[in-house]
Design an enzyme around this catalytic site. Structure first.
Site, mmCIF file in Angstrom:
data_model
loop_
_atom_site.group_PDB
_atom_site.id
_atom_site.type_symbol
_atom_site.label_atom_id
_atom_site.label_comp_id
_atom_site.label_asym_id
_atom_site.label_seq_id
_atom_site.Cartn_x
_atom_site.Cartn_y
_atom_site.Cartn_z
ATOM 1 N N SER A 177 0.846 -1.196 0.000
ATOM 2 C CA SER A 177 0.000 0.000 0.000
ATOM 3 C C SER A 177 0.873 1.234 0.000
ATOM 4 O O SER A 177 2.013 1.207 0.472
ATOM 5 C CB SER A 177 -0.904 0.020 1.242
ATOM 6 O OG SER A 177 -1.532 1.283 1.407
ATOM 7 N N TYR A 190 -2.457 -0.688 10.358
ATOM 8 C CA TYR A 190 -2.560 -1.109 8.958
ATOM 9 C C TYR A 190 -1.305 -0.708 8.186
ATOM 10 O O TYR A 190 -0.724 -1.520 7.452
ATOM 11 C CB TYR A 190 -3.796 -0.475 8.328
ATOM 12 C CG TYR A 190 -3.934 -0.671 6.839
ATOM 13 C CD1 TYR A 190 -4.492 -1.836 6.321
ATOM 14 C CD2 TYR A 190 -3.526 0.318 5.942
ATOM 15 C CE1 TYR A 190 -4.633 -2.015 4.948
ATOM 16 C CE2 TYR A 190 -3.664 0.149 4.575
ATOM 17 C CZ TYR A 190 -4.217 -1.016 4.085
ATOM 18 O OH TYR A 190 -4.351 -1.184 2.727
#
Length: 285
Positions: A177, A190
């Site tokens: 990500s 995350y």
């Protein structure tokens, strides 16, 4: 007002992760008509393959001739819909529901896949979850452990399970990500897992290079997937993706070709790398 964010989507929110694609407005774009059969006769295991980026990758791989094993949590309607799109391309699709954060389940996934298909050639570690919190103090031990189990432990579990079945020319692709490079103050746990995925990818690529198995990653930016309305408040969904240079969220169909490139023989000289598909954000990583 100069600092007002551009509205990119209708405001919406879902109360369950990883979210349901059939409830999204608009529905994510995941399909393009072109195909070249670059994965003819191969089999791919794709976690989170029922929706979002995973769905787009599943459908694209099917167009290119691959059989697809879709691993998902409990979004049965999305999974069945994706299976229809995959099988429409004349290939086989196996659905397996369960928790990738459970090592025993990951072993079972590979066991089922190896019984149905003659080979396993591609592993796409894509499943993830994220929980928005205003500060680190709000991240409970349960959330922290759960996020790491789903996002990074699962990659260890599945890779260990599938490795005896992979041969020279096989490919492992991990979904990282942009948060691994930029961070995110409301997605601390995350973002930490995504940073771990980048390093996992680099280290594993060095470990497997002599076996002829390539390991790479894709680091998406803001992509319109079910995880977005399942994670963010409706007011934040409304402006999702407006802060990147292209001022819009990406569609899953715009990310999937990166996975195809890394899975196919087009990338035989590429391992340990991360492809950034993020709407123009420069990360130098």
């Amino acid at each position: 007002m100069a600092n007002q964010k551009k509205k990119t989507l209708p405001p919406q929110h879902q109360n369950q992760q990883p979210g349901f694609e059939y409830l999204m407005d608009p529905r994510p774009v995941f399909d393009k008509p072109k195909k070249a059969k670059k994965l003819e006769g191969k089999t791919a295991i794709i976690t989170g393959g029922d929706s979002g980026i995973g769905r787009a990758v599943s459908v694209l791989f099917a167009k290119e001739g691959a059989n697809v094993v879709i691993v998902y949590l409990n979004e049965h309607q999305d999974a069945e819909e994706t299976k229809q799109y995959v099988e429409k391309e004349g290939v086989k699709c196996l659905l397996i529901a369960g928790d990738v954060g459970d090592e025993a389940f990951c072993n079972d996934v590979v066991g089922q896949a190896s019984q149905v298909f003659p080979s396993i050639d591609i592993l796409v570690n894509n499943a993830a979850e994220q929980h928005v919190q205003p500060s680190i103090e709000k991240i409970t031990s349960h959330q922290l452990i759960r996020t790491f189990q789903t996002n990074i432990f699962s990659m260890f579990y599945l890779t260990k399970a599938v490795l005896p079945h992979l041969k020279k020319g096989s490919s492992i692709i991990n979904t990282a990500s942009i948060t691994a490079y930029k961070g995110n103050k409301t997605l601390i746990d995350y973002s930490a897992t995504k940073g771990a995925i980048v390093t996992f990818t680099r280290s594993l690529s060095q470990s497997l290079v002599q076996q002829g198995i390539r390991v790479n990653a894709v680091a998406p930016g803001p992509i319109w997937t079910p995880l977005i309305p399942a994670s963010f408040a409706a007011k934040d969904v409304e402006v999702f993706g407006s802060d990147v240079p292209m001022e819009r969220p990406g569609q899953p169909v715009e990310v999937a070709p990166s996975y195809l490139y890394l899975a196919s023989d087009d990338s035989t000289y590429v391992t340990g790398q991360t492809i950034h598909v993020n709407g123009g954000t420069i990360v130098n990583g």
